[in-house]
Enzyme design. Structure first.
Site, PDB file in Angstrom:
ATOM      1  N   CYS A  31      -3.180 -39.427  -9.844  1.00 32.57           N
ATOM      2  CA  CYS A  31      -2.124 -39.327  -8.867  1.00 32.57           C
ATOM      3  C   CYS A  31      -0.885 -39.398  -9.333  1.00 32.57           C
ATOM      4  CB  CYS A  31      -2.235 -40.263  -7.675  1.00 32.57           C
ATOM      5  SG  CYS A  31      -3.747 -40.453  -6.669  1.00 32.57           S
TER       6      CYS A  31
ATOM      7  N   ARG B 127      -2.156 -35.036 -13.206  1.00 33.65           N
ATOM      8  CA  ARG B 127      -2.389 -36.500 -12.732  1.00 33.65           C
ATOM      9  C   ARG B 127      -3.558 -36.447 -11.631  1.00 33.65           C
ATOM     10  NH1 ARG B 127       0.406 -40.385 -15.106  1.00 33.65           N
ATOM     11  NH2 ARG B 127      -0.258 -42.047 -13.399  1.00 33.65           N
TER      12      ARG B 127
ATOM     13  N   TRP C 256      -5.347 -37.503  -6.677  1.00 35.26           N
ATOM     14  CA  TRP C 256      -6.652 -37.720  -7.443  1.00 35.26           C
ATOM     15  C   TRP C 256      -7.532 -38.666  -6.695  1.00 35.26           C
ATOM     16  CZ3 TRP C 256     -10.179 -41.128 -10.000  1.00 35.26           C
ATOM     17  CH2 TRP C 256     -11.388 -40.598 -10.801  1.00 35.26           C
TER      18      TRP C 256
ATOM     19  N   ASN D 298      -0.058 -44.611  -5.840  1.00 37.46           N
ATOM     20  CA  ASN D 298      -0.803 -44.161  -6.880  1.00 37.46           C
ATOM     21  C   ASN D 298      -1.574 -45.452  -7.448  1.00 37.46           C
ATOM     22  OD1 ASN D 298      -2.182 -43.493  -9.681  1.00 37.46           O
ATOM     23  ND2 ASN D 298      -0.235 -43.765 -10.578  1.00 37.46           N
ATOM     24  N   GLY D 299      -2.842 -45.667  -7.406  1.00 37.84           N
ATOM     25  CA  GLY D 299      -3.565 -46.894  -7.715  1.00 37.84           C
ATOM     26  C   GLY D 299      -4.852 -47.189  -6.578  1.00 37.84           C
TER      27      GLY D 299
ATOM     28  N   GLU E 286     -17.002 -35.310 -29.477  1.00 40.29           N
ATOM     29  CA  GLU E 286     -15.975 -34.427 -28.934  1.00 40.29           C
ATOM     30  C   GLU E 286     -15.838 -32.853 -28.681  1.00 40.29           C
ATOM     31  OE1 GLU E 286     -13.262 -35.575 -27.531  1.00 40.29           O
ATOM     32  OE2 GLU E 286     -11.724 -34.058 -27.670  1.00 40.29           O
TER      33      GLU E 286
ATOM     34  N   LYS F  41     -15.693 -31.536 -24.877  1.00 41.46           N
ATOM     35  CA  LYS F  41     -14.615 -30.371 -24.438  1.00 41.46           C
ATOM     36  C   LYS F  41     -15.356 -29.384 -23.710  1.00 41.46           C
ATOM     37  CE  LYS F  41     -11.624 -31.747 -24.937  1.00 41.46           C
ATOM     38  NZ  LYS F  41     -11.251 -33.120 -25.461  1.00 41.46           N
TER      39      LYS F  41
ATOM     40  N   GLU G 245     -16.210 -30.770 -20.219  1.00 39.87           N
ATOM     41  CA  GLU G 245     -14.870 -30.851 -19.171  1.00 39.87           C
ATOM     42  C   GLU G 245     -14.365 -29.643 -18.661  1.00 39.87           C
ATOM     43  OE1 GLU G 245     -12.122 -34.579 -20.903  1.00 39.87           O
ATOM     44  OE2 GLU G 245     -12.288 -32.645 -22.279  1.00 39.87           O
TER      45      GLU G 245
ATOM     46  N   HIS H 209     -35.435 -37.631 -33.227  1.00 42.91           N
ATOM     47  CA  HIS H 209     -35.914 -38.622 -32.266  1.00 42.91           C
ATOM     48  C   HIS H 209     -35.672 -38.402 -30.911  1.00 42.91           C
ATOM     49  CE1 HIS H 209     -36.585 -40.873 -36.103  1.00 42.91           C
ATOM     50  NE2 HIS H 209     -35.225 -40.456 -36.351  1.00 42.91           N
TER      51      HIS H 209
ATOM     52  N   LYS I 130      -5.545 -36.411 -15.836  1.00 46.74           N
ATOM     53  CA  LYS I 130      -5.278 -36.738 -17.254  1.00 46.74           C
ATOM     54  C   LYS I 130      -4.976 -38.076 -17.669  1.00 46.74           C
ATOM     55  CE  LYS I 130      -3.310 -34.697 -21.244  1.00 46.74           C
ATOM     56  NZ  LYS I 130      -4.636 -34.723 -22.042  1.00 46.74           N
TER      57      LYS I 130
END
Ligand code: G6P
Length: 614
Positions: free
Chosen positions: A2, A27, A75, A101-102, A487, A491, A494, A510, A609
């Site tokens: 947010c 955000r 968000w 925000n929170g 990574e 990417k 996402e 395995h 983010k």
């Protein structure tokens, strides 16, 4: 999570708020909203589901007058993304509006108590509970807005950055923070609010970063006042921010992500500037000078981080273990904080975070500090909470990262960890002096080699359409390239929403090998290193099952092209720095596949983010 913006002054608030929201869309972008006290004294709240552009369209025929307002990009945590759950939220009388925000963890209890007193609710959010509580306290106890906020904040459990306006007092905004970031900008007879400094820097470079538990009384025509929840006045710590606008604009690229991928050579030069001498053979980190003993005496290093930063931590582990001979554990901050881990006073805890605001990483730091460990931060956002809550640390200095999928922060983090490992190894004499100098010199050559790696862009753009059909992809690597496989897979997940897994190449047999068929693209990081021959065997295992291999190889490689369907060639470097080079084609691959699939690369669904909730 947010984004919060606020303005009070003599200019029209609306354009300032909207521009600020756009800067903070990274955000969250589930919904956006504004509350403004209009020229005629009304408190107008407008909100829309989705991105800020939907909000501006919605506002196109509305009264957006007024010189005071607050705005929010969300968000979602409590309540589905919708206009009804979007912020700002009114109080019951519609005299107050709040943005938040929170998470208010005990909101359900408070809501039940307020409902019993006849208070009504329009949304499913925890935030609406807070503004209705504030108003209830104001009325019941006959208190001012400031006093009621102080009382209300005593009753709530959780994390917050909030801003509240009252239409009966259009010259004031009350703001407060606990665990979620909030910055106040100070201009000429005007004030700004932001979750970070980016919505503020067009207007002023004077800012105050609110501390946890602080309330700011922002009153037009008066000095900014900062106090604790108990009302104790706090010393005003005005800082000068140093971000330029070019750093947060797209600079001709189609997406922030692409711009940030291409910026990496320059970013890494900035990261090393002033830390590696002009001769290019010695690293000096001020943290190493100021806290030499604590760092040199580390019996163990524990790295705590989330997401991409955690992957950088895995590379850090290999660097510290092989160069400095210090045992290292790498922990997901979210697990560490709740696991009752064993922490010794002579442990060094390294917290890695791009934003410096990740709630889980902050909680892990608090735990480590309580256990007496020395905590070192590796952070990008200047003045964020993590650098303020660690004893010392190193900024990665790669500039603001806006694309939600982290790119330049990752290579910046790996560069800082490399410099720290080299410093420690040199001081601890765990590598010979000559090797140390050669390694530092090679690190300084990485930006140039990254420029070479960026030349693969066109080839990757051409290859990308081949992979858009895929439902699953596998990324394989060994040694330093294993975290990079993780990574690369992250990417792709996402931004293109293709399921992807990163695996240590030898572990494939395995389990994941069962998944391999001609439909499954397999990306193998097969640069020349100690394990090169073994990786070739792993590639053959994939080929034998009909798998389609795209391999990242070192220039001059003549073997792998015999087995791979596609080969991407990269400049040679030391094994430990290979991830810095090889991350570039993996970032570009994810980027171009997502673009081919028509996805919103900079604002992937469901992600944010900066994750300031646990
Ligand atoms: C979010 C972001 C990731 C990031 C992670 C950790 O999930 O989308 O890109 O890696 O948070 O963030 P930090 O700011 O602590 O590095």
């Amino acid at each position: 999570m947010c984004g919060i913006v606020g303005y009070i002054g003599t200019k029209r608030a609306y354009p300032i708020l909207i521009k600020g929201l756009k800067r903070l869309e990274y955000r969250g972008y589930d919904s956006a909203g504004v509350a403004m006290i209009s020229d005629s004294g009304d408190l107008n709240v407008y909100k829309a589901k989705g991105k800020v552009d939907n909000l501006t369209e919605y506002c196109s025929d509305k009264d957006v007058s007024g010189c005071v307002g607050i705005a929010h990009t969300r968000w979602a945590t409590h309540g589905e993304p919708s206009a009804r759950n979007a912020h700002p939220h009114y109080s019951q009388s519609r005299n107050l509006a709040i943005i938040h925000n929170g998470i208010i963890e005990n909101y359900a209890d408070i809501k039940t108590k307020l409902q019993a007193q006849g208070v009504e609710f329009k949304s499913d959010t925890d935030t609406e509970v807070l503004v209705r509580l504030v108003e209830y306290i104001m009325e019941k106890k006959n208190l001012s807005l400031l006093e009621a906020v102080q009382v209300a904040l005593h009753q709530v459990i959780g994390a917050y950055a909030i801003a509240i306006v009252d239409k009966r007092d259009p010259r004031q905004i009350i703001a407060a923070r606990k665990q979620s970031p909030l910055v106040v900008g100070i201009g000429e007879n005007e004030f700004f609010l932001g979750s970070d400094a980016s919505p503020i820097i067009d207007y002023t470079d004077k800012v105050v970063y609110l501390e946890d538990g602080n309330i700011a009384v922002i009153r037009l025509g008066a000095e900014l006042r900062v106090m604790s929840i108990l009302g104790e006045e706090q010393e005003l710590k005005v800082k000068t921010v140093d971000i330029n606008l070019g750093q947060i604009e797209k600079g001709g690229y189609e997406h922030f992500m692409l711009k940030e991928i291409f910026e990496q050579p320059e970013c890494l030069k900035n990261c090393m500037r002033g830390r590696i001498n002009v001769e290019g053979d010695h690293v000096t980190l001020s943290a190493m000078i100021d806290y030499r003993q604590q760092l040199l005496n580390a019996k163990r290093i524990i790295i705590v981080a989330c997401g991409t930063s955690w992957h950088a931590g895995l590379i850090g582990k290999q660097l510290f273990e092989s160069l400095c001979r210090i045992p290292v554990e790498v922990e997901y901050a979210s697990e560490f904080r709740y696991r009752d881990p064993v922490i010794y006073p002579d442990d060094v805890v390294i917290a890695i975070s791009q934003s410096g605001e990740t709630a889980d990483t902050l909680a892990a730091i608090e735990l480590a500090r309580k256990a007496g460990a020395f905590v070192f931060g590796v952070c990008n956002a200047i003045g964020a909470s993590i650098p303020r809550q660690t004893q010392t640390g190193v900024y990665i200095h790669v500039g603001p990262e806006i694309g939600v999928a982290s790119t330049k922060a990752f290579t910046g983090q790996v560069t800082v960890l490399s410099m720290l490992a080299l410093c420690l190894a040199n001081e601890r004499r765990t590598i010979p002096g000559e090797q140390y100098k050669e390694m530092v010199a090679e690190l300084t050559r990485i930006p140039e080699k990254m420029e070479e790696a960026l030349k693969t862009n066109e080839q990757i753009e051409r290859l990308a359409p081949i992979f858009t059909y895929a439902k699953n992809c596998l990324y394989l690597g060994r040694g330093y390239n294993y975290p990079l496989a993780l990574e690369g897979a992250l990417k792709l997940k996402e931004i293109s929403y293709i399921h992807a897994e990163g695996y240590p190449a030898a572990e494939m047999k395995h389990g994941p090998i069962a998944l391999i068929d001609s439909e499954m693209p397999v990306f193998v990081i097969a640069t020349r290193d100690r394990l090169y021959e073994k990786v070739i065997s792993n590639i053959q295992e994939v080929r034998a099952r009909g798998g389609r291999v795209t391999a990242l190889v070192t220039e001059g490689d003549t073997q792998i092209c015999k087995f791979a369907d596609h080969v991407i060639t990269l400049p040679d470097t030391l094994e430990c720095f290979q991830p810095l080079i090889a991350s570039i084609p993996l970032q570009l691959l994810a980027y171009h596949i997502a673009v081919c699939k028509g996805k919103d690369v900079d604002r992937p669904r469901n992600l944010a983010k900066s994750v300031t909730v646990e």
